[in-house]
Design an enzyme around this catalytic site. Structure first.
Site, PDB file in Angstrom:
ATOM      1  N   ASP A  13       0.926  -1.011   0.079  1.00  0.00           N
ATOM      2  CA  ASP A  13       0.157   0.015   0.046  1.00  0.00           C
ATOM      3  C   ASP A  13       0.777   1.263   0.168  1.00  0.00           C
ATOM      4  O   ASP A  13       0.602   2.198  -0.776  1.00  0.00           O
ATOM      5  CB  ASP A  13      -1.053   0.154   1.415  1.00  0.00           C
ATOM      6  N   ARG A  93      -0.435   4.096  17.081  1.00  0.00           N
ATOM      7  CA  ARG A  93      -0.893   5.232  16.113  1.00  0.00           C
ATOM      8  C   ARG A  93      -0.558   6.613  16.651  1.00  0.00           C
ATOM      9  O   ARG A  93      -0.028   7.351  15.998  1.00  0.00           O
ATOM     10  CB  ARG A  93      -2.283   5.032  15.661  1.00  0.00           C
ATOM     11  N   ASP A 122      -7.634   3.143  12.446  1.00  0.00           N
ATOM     12  CA  ASP A 122      -6.220   3.479  12.144  1.00  0.00           C
ATOM     13  C   ASP A 122      -6.314   4.825  11.637  1.00  0.00           C
ATOM     14  O   ASP A 122      -5.524   5.722  12.144  1.00  0.00           O
ATOM     15  CB  ASP A 122      -5.176   2.599  11.673  1.00  0.00           C
TER      16      ASP A 122
HETATM   17  N1  ARG Z   1      -8.724  -3.669  15.264  1.00  0.00           N
HETATM   18  C1  ARG Z   1      -7.598  -3.098  15.751  1.00  0.00           C
HETATM   19  C2  ARG Z   1      -7.699  -1.668  16.293  1.00  0.00           C
HETATM   20  O1  ARG Z   1      -8.261  -1.041  15.844  1.00  0.00           O
HETATM   21  C3  ARG Z   1      -6.434  -3.455  14.841  1.00  0.00           C
HETATM   22  C4  ARG Z   1      -6.497  -2.906  13.561  1.00  0.00           C
HETATM   23  C5  ARG Z   1      -5.357  -3.393  12.658  1.00  0.00           C
HETATM   24  N2  ARG Z   1      -5.384  -4.713  12.200  1.00  0.00           N
HETATM   25  C6  ARG Z   1      -4.916  -5.295  11.445  1.00  0.00           C
HETATM   26  N3  ARG Z   1      -5.203  -6.644  11.369  1.00  0.00           N
HETATM   27  N4  ARG Z   1      -4.186  -4.766  10.480  1.00  0.00           N
HETATM   28  O2  ARG Z   1      -6.732  -1.424  16.972  1.00  0.00           O
END
Ligand code: ARG
Length: 396
Positions: A13, A93, A122
């Site tokens: 990406d 993040r 995210d």
């Molecule tokens: N659901 C989790 C969060 O919002 C992880 C998000 C990223 N997950 C992934 N498998 N890329 O913190």
């Protein structure tokens, strides 16, 4: 030429995003790459970013900062979203947002970009994080804008433009990993009735295949911070990494969860957090030796709220910082040791000691040496139960 700083991972990406940002907007793209989990080869990363068209790349190992400024507050808060998820991804993040803003300032860039999808949490965390720190930066999210509908289309784009990518193993799942744990979603996991196949797990062995004999770990805390593992002094990052290994062997820290995303949908994700699960169990156990009932019960409410704020991307906010201060207020008392048994996926506290313990054996004992004055119990119970006596009006 306008400069844009892109949070870059080296994956498909963000590699396509470099080229796309140049073609679509004519930006000069500066990549920023943070290590908060596995450390990749910096040279390969830099070469890839440049080949995709980046003018410059910043690569920073932020594991220590992540542990000190993000994991520790979440550990102290006993933060588990909806009671389960230790939020490895959510915690990473705001750290990335902070550094993205720093690089933008250093480069005098007015634009920043990230590779988050338009459906997840995210994007919310990164963008709210950025705006809380510098609302004047303009944020571009290529994945929300671009024309590629599938992974295959991205791969085609990469090939067409000679963007180096590694698509050797086609990932069945979407993964996000750092030292605090891993998040695994998509593919067959989207059917909530399907039990996650063993190959979905990354950091843990199946509990049924863990060693037959349990093992014990002892963690010493000083002022809330874990400082010794099995008697050996260790810095935070190596301790977390070591505990990931040990607890992972015992199948500790797996979660299978339907969660409520910020963007309104429910999703199914599985998580592994071997070290986090052990450390949080240990920290909770130690606090329960040290603090009084009212504080402990009140803190449970804070934990719930704290987890929501982290999950929602509200890290750099007044309430989150105020809760940090509340929680930090008494961490100087959280000194002592906890012994835990790891046994086929379970982590069971089995011993605790602290110079600051409120636990008193002489008050608790049913044997000789009892100092608890039971003659006072009768009067206490009378007054305690008074409001509920029928004659006083406690009608139910
Ligand atoms: N659901 C989790 C969060 O919002 C992880 C998000 C990223 N997950 C992934 N498998 N890329 O913190």
């Amino acid at each position: 030429m306008n400069k844009i700083v892109l949070a870059y991972s080296g994956g498909l990406d963000t590699s396509c995003a470099v080229k796309w940002l140049i073609d679509k907007y004519g930006y000069e793209v500066i990549c920023f790459c943070a290590f908060i989990g596995e450390v990749s080869d910096k040279k390969i990363l830099a070469r890839r970013a440049k080949a995709a068209g980046a003018s410059k790349i910043y690569i920073e190992d932020l594991k220590e900062e992540f542990a000190r400024d993000f994991i520790i507050p979440a550990l102290w808060a006993h933060a588990r979203y909806e009671g389960k998820y230790l939020m490895a991804t959510s915690l990473g993040r705001p750290l990335i947002a902070k550094h993205l803003v720093d690089v933008a300032h250093k480069e005098k860039a007015k634009y920043v970009a990230h590779g988050c999808t338009g459906k997840g949490n995210d994007q919310v965390r990164i963008e709210v994080g950025i705006r809380s720190l510098d609302a004047s930066l303009k944020i571009i999210a290529p994945l929300r804008e671009w024309e590629f509908a599938t992974r295959e289309e991205e791969i085609e784009y990469a090939h067409k433009h000679n963007i180096p990518i590694s698509v050797t193993q086609k990932n069945v799942y979407s993964l996000d990993k750092n030292i605090w744990g891993i998040a695994i979603e998509a593919g067959i996991l989207e059917d909530p009735w399907v039990e996650p196949p063993e190959d979905a797990y990354v950091m843990t062995r199946p509990p049924s295949e863990a060693p037959a004999r349990p093992t014990h770990v002892t963690i010493d805390f000083e002022k809330g911070v874990p400082v010794r593992l099995n008697g050996k002094k260790m810095a935070l990052v190596p301790m977390i990494e070591k505990l990931n290994e040990i607890a992972g062997e015992y199948g500790v820290g797996r979660v299978d969860q339907i969660e409520n995303r910020v963007v309104g949908i429910k999703s199914r994700e599985i998580y592994e957090a071997p070290a986090g699960t052990v450390l949080m169990a240990a920290h909770e156990e130690l606090e329960s030796m040290i603090f009084d009932r009212e504080y402990l019960h009140y803190k449970r409410l804070i934990s719930e709220r704290y987890a929501e704020l982290v999950y929602y991307g509200l890290w750099f906010t007044t309430l989150k910082e105020a809760l940090d201060a509340f929680i930090a207020r008494h961490q100087d008392r959280v000194t002592g040791a906890i012994r835990l048994k790891l046994d086929k996926g379970h982590v069971i506290p089995s011993g605790r000691k602290s110079p600051n313990a409120l636990y008193s054996e002489s008050l608790a004992t049913y044997s000789t040496g009892d100092t608890f004055d039971r003659t006072k119990a009768e009067g206490f119970i009378k007054l305690w139960g008074l409001p509920y006596e029928k004659t006083v009006g406690g009608k139910v």
